[in-house]
Each structure stands twice: as structure tokens, then as C-alpha cells.
Design an enzyme around this catalytic site. Sequence first.
Site, PDB file in Angstrom:
ATOM      1  N   LYS A 124      34.030  45.801  48.769  1.00 11.67           N
ATOM      2  CA  LYS A 124      33.961  47.368  49.092  1.00 11.67           C
ATOM      3  C   LYS A 124      34.961  47.670  50.059  1.00 11.67           C
ATOM      4  CE  LYS A 124      32.347  48.613  46.364  1.00 11.67           C
ATOM      5  NZ  LYS A 124      31.725  47.849  45.405  1.00 11.67           N
TER       6      LYS A 124
ATOM      7  N   CYS B  81      42.918  54.019  30.141  1.00 13.52           N
ATOM      8  CA  CYS B  81      43.347  55.314  30.086  1.00 13.52           C
ATOM      9  C   CYS B  81      42.390  55.931  29.545  1.00 13.52           C
ATOM     10  CB  CYS B  81      44.786  55.195  29.391  1.00 13.52           C
ATOM     11  SG  CYS B  81      46.015  54.323  29.797  1.00 13.52           S
TER      12      CYS B  81
ATOM     13  N   HIS C 177      35.035  24.547  57.846  1.00 14.61           N
ATOM     14  CA  HIS C 177      35.869  23.767  56.770  1.00 14.61           C
ATOM     15  C   HIS C 177      37.250  24.319  56.519  1.00 14.61           C
ATOM     16  CE1 HIS C 177      32.378  21.169  56.524  1.00 14.61           C
ATOM     17  NE2 HIS C 177      31.592  22.022  55.989  1.00 14.61           N
TER      18      HIS C 177
ATOM     19  N   LYS D 194      37.692  52.902  36.878  1.00 15.73           N
ATOM     20  CA  LYS D 194      36.454  52.775  36.657  1.00 15.73           C
ATOM     21  C   LYS D 194      35.932  51.687  35.704  1.00 15.73           C
ATOM     22  CE  LYS D 194      32.101  53.622  38.292  1.00 15.73           C
ATOM     23  NZ  LYS D 194      31.673  53.025  39.536  1.00 15.73           N
TER      24      LYS D 194
ATOM     25  N   ARG E 240      38.851  57.035  35.101  1.00 19.71           N
ATOM     26  CA  ARG E 240      38.975  56.035  34.137  1.00 19.71           C
ATOM     27  C   ARG E 240      40.372  55.530  34.635  1.00 19.71           C
ATOM     28  NH1 ARG E 240      36.476  54.753  29.233  1.00 19.71           N
ATOM     29  NH2 ARG E 240      38.539  54.282  28.625  1.00 19.71           N
TER      30      ARG E 240
ATOM     31  N   TRP F  37      46.553  54.814  33.440  1.00 19.06           N
ATOM     32  CA  TRP F  37      46.499  54.059  34.804  1.00 19.06           C
ATOM     33  C   TRP F  37      47.276  52.735  34.303  1.00 19.06           C
ATOM     34  CZ3 TRP F  37      44.392  48.957  35.034  1.00 19.06           C
ATOM     35  CH2 TRP F  37      43.921  48.640  36.205  1.00 19.06           C
TER      36      TRP F  37
ATOM     37  N   GLU G  10      30.406  41.020  48.225  1.00 17.73           N
ATOM     38  CA  GLU G  10      30.213  42.641  47.735  1.00 17.73           C
ATOM     39  C   GLU G  10      30.816  43.453  48.878  1.00 17.73           C
ATOM     40  OE1 GLU G  10      30.420  44.190  45.266  1.00 17.73           O
ATOM     41  OE2 GLU G  10      29.537  46.064  45.880  1.00 17.73           O
TER      42      GLU G  10
ATOM     43  N   GLU H 209      38.705  47.405  48.540  1.00 17.41           N
ATOM     44  CA  GLU H 209      39.243  48.470  47.444  1.00 17.41           C
ATOM     45  C   GLU H 209      39.187  49.836  47.952  1.00 17.41           C
ATOM     46  OE1 GLU H 209      36.699  48.822  43.947  1.00 17.41           O
ATOM     47  OE2 GLU H 209      34.906  48.398  45.038  1.00 17.41           O
TER      48      GLU H 209
ATOM     49  N   ASN I 178      45.105  54.031  24.375  1.00 16.63           N
ATOM     50  CA  ASN I 178      44.223  53.184  25.210  1.00 16.63           C
ATOM     51  C   ASN I 178      44.154  51.677  24.811  1.00 16.63           C
ATOM     52  OD1 ASN I 178      42.795  52.565  27.577  1.00 16.63           O
ATOM     53  ND2 ASN I 178      40.929  52.963  26.304  1.00 16.63           N
ATOM     54  N   GLY I 179      44.761  50.845  25.855  1.00 17.43           N
ATOM     55  CA  GLY I 179      44.413  49.642  25.393  1.00 17.43           C
ATOM     56  C   GLY I 179      45.749  48.880  25.656  1.00 17.43           C
TER      57      GLY I 179
HETATM   58  C1  F6R Z   1      33.883  47.540  42.466  1.00 18.70           C
HETATM   59  C2  F6R Z   1      33.945  47.822  41.169  1.00 18.70           C
HETATM   60  C3  F6R Z   1      34.334  46.638  40.182  1.00 18.70           C
HETATM   61  C4  F6R Z   1      33.250  46.859  38.678  1.00 18.70           C
HETATM   62  C5  F6R Z   1      33.864  45.828  37.914  1.00 18.70           C
HETATM   63  C6  F6R Z   1      32.928  45.599  36.490  1.00 18.70           C
HETATM   64  O1  F6R Z   1      33.555  48.222  43.519  1.00 18.70           O
HETATM   65  O2  F6R Z   1      33.495  48.707  40.838  1.00 18.70           O
HETATM   66  O3  F6R Z   1      34.578  45.443  40.545  1.00 18.70           O
HETATM   67  O4  F6R Z   1      32.110  46.250  39.498  1.00 18.70           O
HETATM   68  O5  F6R Z   1      35.043  46.093  37.298  1.00 18.70           O
HETATM   69  O6  F6R Z   1      32.679  47.057  36.231  1.00 18.70           O
HETATM   70  P1  F6R Z   1      31.336  46.957  35.218  1.00 18.70           P
HETATM   71  O7  F6R Z   1      30.008  46.807  36.004  1.00 18.70           O
HETATM   72  O8  F6R Z   1      31.227  48.443  34.725  1.00 18.70           O
HETATM   73  O9  F6R Z   1      31.510  45.928  34.195  1.00 18.70           O
END
Ligand code: F6R
Length: 590
Positions: free
Chosen positions: A471, A4, A490, A585, A29, A76, A467, A474, A102-103
Site C-alpha cells: 500500500k 486500456c 539473517h 486497476k 483501468r 495505460w 500488504e 504504490e 486493449n491487450g
Molecule cells: C494493490 C492492488 C493490486 C491488485 C492485483 C490483483 O493495491 O490493487 O496488487 O490486488 O492487481 O487484482 P485483482 O484482485 O483484481 O485480481
Amino acid sequence: MRVCSIIGYKGESLAAPLLVTCLQKMEYRGYDSVGIGTINDGKVSVKKGVGRVEDVDSNLLLRVLPGRIGIGHTRWATHGEVTEKNAHPHTSCNGEIAVVHNGIIQNYSELKSKLIRKGHIFKSETDSEVIAHLLEEDYVQSGNLRGAVQNTAKKLAGAFSFIAAFSDGTIAGARFDEPLIVGISNDGYYISSDVVGFLKYTDRAIFLDNRDIVILNGSEMEMISFDGAPVVRPITQVAWEFGGIDKGTYAHFTIKEINEQVDTIVKSGKDQENKIEQVSELLKSAPFVYFTGSGTSYHCALVAKALLSKYGRRKSDAIMSSEFQYLVNDIEPDSVIVAISQSGETADVLEVVKKAKPVGSKIISIVNVPTSSLARLSDISVHMNCGPEIGVAATKSFTSQLTILYAIIDELSGGVIGLEDQRYRLRNAVKELIERQSVIEQITDEIKDVKDIYVLGRSIHYPIALEGALKIKELSYVHAEGIPAGELKHGPLALIDKNSCILVLNPNDSTFDDVKANAHEIKARGAVLIGIGSSPSDVYDLFIAIPEVDEVLYPLLEVIPFQMIAYYLALEKNANPDYPRNLAKSVTVK
Ligand code: F6R
């Protein structure tokens, strides 16, 4: 798990309109509900609702709440549904204290039961509400606000930061394992979970440490520990660039940030040469190196491990931070840990680092926020310098952290990668890929109705397959999985039929023939095949050509088409690519 944003303001301006702007800045966030509480004439007023800040504000007019003192929150949630009653601020029974948090409060049910036995009535399902009642319980009995904040903070288990506003006009904030920063402006004070929240108004910040409390009373600011001892923390000047976050002419931050890679790939690590040298020296002498990170940053760790082994001739491991935290107590004492994190606030990464330091490990971090908790816990921290990344999906931060790791391993291996000579070639290649929007849209159209997408790659391309799949899932909410191409036979081949779509990383390197053979095996099962590489082939229904660069640098380029596909697929599905559902984020709790 919850991420949050919290903010508090006390000063000469009207609080509510300021708080709305601050919350909008931090909305990346968490963004499922929002609320504001202000103090005016000894009275606490709260408005809150479900949805994004802008929507809730236009419906409820949060910004018209009266008073020059206030707190705000974007949520969130997983603890308690997304409802108005679970939105913050939460208030005490007497309505004289409002709290944003937050937390996670691990011992909240035990605290809640005790408070209920004492007659407190809870209005929400959240863990956060216990803070308001704990403060009330102590303050009503002792009449000592400072003591009530200390005692409440000490009773909470877990990782938390909270801000409480009292009807007498006092605001207090406390932190333990969640960030909390004080902003000092000409007309007042801010308390925030992120400097981005108040940077529009001031660049002077105090980063509170664990077990710190800040109290804003009258025009005074006081800092004490949970035990009441006075605390002094330096005032830091924070880079203004983080304040100027704007989409410009782009429809979304995500596509803006994808485009910015044309420049960030040239810039990354450029002003950090000294640190890159120091890191490479440290890696040379380390008995063992661990790369760690979460999500996208973990995928970067996987590429780094492969590069260090091939070009640096050193053994290392890449372990995702959410798992590494259970192993880290037993690692070799003088190991070096390279922690990769865009935000520098990811709880899983911080947990690894906090456990590794007492074991004697040296900590190197690669972060995009130089003032972050991770940077401050590190022996050496290398700044990504790619500018603020607001889109929840990591795009430019991935290519920046990867470029820095290339630079480190290049330095360590005596320049065998030759990154510096290729920066501008890379820049043009990124530009060319971004300009291939029409192929990307063709692909998006082809795959918009498929239920399952598989991404295949071998060797150094396998992390990019992971990766790419991340992408897609998500941003577009379509099931996508990265698979090492050699593992197909396999097991995963059983999943493939004419309704599947397979994206194949098939560059012209040592993996080329084997991957192409895998593509033929898939073709025989009737699936849609999309190739990504340098030599088109009939086996692929559609093909994205990667501009020629040295093989070793392909991962930096291959990821771009996936970012674009994910973005355009999200638009096809009417999803907001900047704010994917259920995600946030920075994941600052475990
Ligand atoms: C995917 C994404 C997340 C972050 C992960 C780590 O697009 O954004 O998987 O990569 O939460 O975040 P950071 O790099 O801030 O530690």
C-alpha cells in the site's frame, strides 16, 4: 503489459459526449492518454491527447466531434511511450478505419514488417496499429467487411479485444482473452471492455466469449465467431449499483473505500451462506488446496493458508498467480484451487485457472464482479459484495475477501473462529481505527522524508506486513518492504540505520515477545520505530493501538492503519492516491 479501456457506440444520440462520459467511468483501468474517433457523413474524425479524460477533453473538446457512431479509448502504456501519436484510435492509411485496442498483440512486429513491405505507413510505435492496417489490407482487396474482421482477428496472436469503426458507419468488435461486452440501450448499442463503461445508459449486457465478433451495421447487430459461424449469447441484466460510482463528499475514492470497510466487513459473505457451506465441504474433501491471487489478493491467499492450517487442520499452499501458472500443470489432479481476485479479470489468475481446469482441478473463486471472466470459469464463485472499488489500490476488497475466507474456514472448522458473533465488534474496531486520523497524520509527518520503510510481522501478521508495504509503495512511491520479523537478523538488519523507518506488527499473541525482541534490536540501530498492536511499549517512538478483538481476527484490523498511512503519505507527496502512476486497476494482460 497494458490495461486500456475501449468503448464503441452506435445509436441515435451524439456519440462523442457519450463516449467521454463512458471513458471517465472506466478511467481507473488506464489513464495516461485518451482518444475518440467518430464517423459522420462517411468521414472518420479522430482527436486524441496525453493525460486524463477530463484534461484532454477540456483542451481538445473531444466531445464536439460530430456523428452518432464512435469509438473511444483510455490507455495505460508500456508498449510505446506516452505520446499523442501512440494514443488510440489508430487509423488505416486511407483514413477510413479507426481502431481501439486493449491487450497485447504478441506477433505485431512480424505483422508490421509484412504490412510495411506491402506499402503501409505506420504512425505510432504501438502494437495496436497493425489492426487498422490489417483490416484495411483485407477490406480494400475483398470489399467484404465481415471477412476482413474475421481474417484480422485470426491473424492476431496474444490476448486482445478491439473495436473498429468504418467510414461506412459499421462498428465491429472482436475478443480473445480480453473482455468485451455489448450494452443494449433504447437508443443504440455499446461495445465496451467493462460494463461500468455503459452502465449509466443501460443494464442489459451481452458478454462476448473468446473468438466472438460483434458487428453493428445499420440498426442490426450480428454476432459471429472468428470462423464466421453465427453465435448466440444471452442478454444479462447487470446490477445497477455498479453504475452509481461517485466520490460523494470524500476527496478521493480511496479514502471513501477505506471508510466503507465499516459496513463491508459486516456485509461480506452474508448473502452467500450456501456457497460458503459448499466451498467448505469441497475444501474438506480436497486432497490438496491451493490459494492463489495477485498483489493484494495474493496477500489474502497467504492469510487463508495460515488459517486453514491452524483452524481447519488442512495442508494447503498459497502461490502467487504469476508464478503458479508455470507449476499448475503438475499439481495433484483433484486439487481445489481458490482463486482470489477483486476484478475477476486479472490475466495471471485466469491463466492459472485455465491451465488447472484440464488437469481436473475444481475452481473456487472469490470475486467482487460476479459477471467477471473468473466467476464464469469457476465451479463455485463467492461474491465479495463490497460494492465497486475504483481507487486503484485495493482496500475494502482486501478486507472483504479476507472476511469471506474467515467465514469459509470457520464453517469448515465447526465454528472455532466464531466470526458471526464478532462481526459487530469488528465493525466498531474498524470505525475506531479510521477515526484515529490524528495519530496517522502524526506518523505521516514523521516518516514523510524517509527513503526506506520496512514493515515487520511474524506468522499470520507477515502477509499484512507485505500488504502494508505494498500500500505504501504504490500510493506514496516511497520504497517499502515487508519482512518476516524473524528473518531480520539473517540479512535485512544490515539495511537499518537511523534514516530508516520500521513499522512493527506487534499484537498480543504468540508472536508478541519475539517481535518485541526484534524491535529492540532495531532500536539499538537508531531507526524510527512505529508499533502496531495492543500493548504499547517504550521501545516504540509512535504507537497505533488496535482495538481488542479475538487474536485470529487481527489481520482484518491491522491492515487499516497501513491503508490510512499510505493515503495520507500520498497526499503529503502530492500524488493522486486514486490513480497511482504506472498502475491500473485490473491487470488484464500478463
Ligand atoms: C494493490 C492492488 C493490486 C491488485 C492485483 C490483483 O493495491 O490493487 O496488487 O490486488 O492487481 O487484482 P485483482 O484482485 O483484481 O485480481
